[in-house]
Design an enzyme around this catalytic site. Structure first.
Site, PDB file in Angstrom:
ATOM      1  N   TYR A  50      -0.161   7.346   1.301  1.00  0.00           N
ATOM      2  CA  TYR A  50      -1.251   6.556   1.875  1.00  0.00           C
ATOM      3  C   TYR A  50      -1.562   5.351   0.989  1.00  0.00           C
ATOM      4  CZ  TYR A  50      -2.149  10.752   4.739  1.00  0.00           C
ATOM      5  OH  TYR A  50      -2.041  11.828   5.586  1.00  0.00           O
ATOM      6  N   HIS A 106       5.003  16.517   2.363  1.00  0.00           N
ATOM      7  CA  HIS A 106       4.472  15.752   3.492  1.00  0.00           C
ATOM      8  C   HIS A 106       5.321  15.899   4.758  1.00  0.00           C
ATOM      9  CE1 HIS A 106       1.761  11.999   4.275  1.00  0.00           C
ATOM     10  NE2 HIS A 106       1.819  12.784   5.321  1.00  0.00           N
TER      11      HIS A 106
END
Length: 298
Positions: A50, A106
């Site tokens: 992110y 992830h």
């Protein structure tokens, strides 16, 4: 009363609602995270990819909330599978929060760590540049090793965006079952087969994108609107309440203070209301989160 937490297989508790930090960037993103922590959020869902861990860490530090009262989740980036420990070291420096409550892979997609882009490296023909001679099973083995060697830094490990087949592969190869599988979960993508499988293994599903997306029809659906109006709450609150009633924590995201507060004010839906929301979703099945580096089995 809406449950406030769920239990992991180890017995640890994870809050039933958290704040997704994707795209919460800059001062505006920092202010949203800070507001959330100061107004009752007990879980932050962060990720290396992110590219905002410094803002997340700053908000944690300046919120005034005790570290032990925040459940912090972070994720190993796709392009760092072969350098997992280095990615963790950078994450811990950026967040400066002492330890992670939960560290996730992830995606089951090892991308070239030395490629031409830090998030999605590509080959000359434009296709995704995957690592050679390295699989997500190798990554899971490395995460197990890191957690074993650094239990004071990594309390729990899990995965994200894993299918049943992928879960089977890492479990069969290592004998270690992830505590969490964080996936896209909302009425149009309720993943019941995956949910039942994870239940059988003691894996807790955690739902990201619990409101669908800006492209979903949830917020214009007359039946959902009717349920929300009868309850005197928003459709978003209905969707979040539905997710928790289905048996998983939910991770909405917002920068709007009013919505952030409202998302914590959930209700116990009746069996009839739950059935109606489920039926609405089943009539409009759709996955919103797609990735060039991963093809979902469904």
């Amino acid at each position: 009363m809406v449950v406030k937490s769920f239990k992991l297989r180890s017995g640890a508790e994870i809050p039933s609602i958290g704040l997704g930090t994707w795209a919460l960037n800059g001062e505006e993103g920092y202010n949203a995270i800070l507001y959330a922590l100061k107004h009752g959020y007990k879980m932050l869902d962060a990720a290396y990819s992110y590219f905002n861990q410094d803002y997340v860490g700053k908000a944690i530090k300046e919120s005034g909330v005790k570290r032990e009262d925040i459940f912090i989740v972070d994720k190993l980036a796709n392009s760092w599978h072969t350098a997992a420990e280095e990615c963790l070291d950078i994450t811990m420096k950026n967040l400066d929060c002492g330890y992670l409550d939960l560290w996730l892979m992830h995606w089951p997609s090892p991308l070239n760590h030395h490629g031409n882009d830090p998030k999605t490296p590509t080959l000359p023909d434009g296709s995704v540049d995957f690592e050679k001679n390295w699989t997500y099973v190798d990554t899971w083995k490395k995460m197990i090793e890191i957690q074993k060697n650094k239990p004071e830094i990594i309390k729990h490990i899990g995965v994200s965006n894993f299918s049943i087949e992928e879960l089977e592969n890492i479990i069969n190869e290592t004998g270690v079952i992830p505590e969490v599988n964080e996936v896209e979960l909302h009425p149009s993508n309720n993943q019941q087969e995956l949910y039942k499988y994870c239940q059988s293994k003691g894996i807790l599903l955690v739902g990201y994108s619990p409101l669908g997306s800006s492209e979903s029809t949830f917020f214009t659906n007359p039946e959902l609107k009717e349920i929300a109006e009868k309850r005197g709450i928003s459709i978003a609150q209905i969707l979040l309440s539905w997710g928790i009633a289905q048996g998983w924590p939910v991770i909405p995201r917002s920068q709007n203070p009013a919505r952030l507060s409202a998302n914590l004010d959930l209700v116990d839906l009746t069996e009839d209301e739950i059935a109606k929301v489920t039926a609405i979703g089943n009539a409009h099945k759709r996955r919103f989160v797609l990735a060039s580096w991963h093809t979902f089995s469904d």
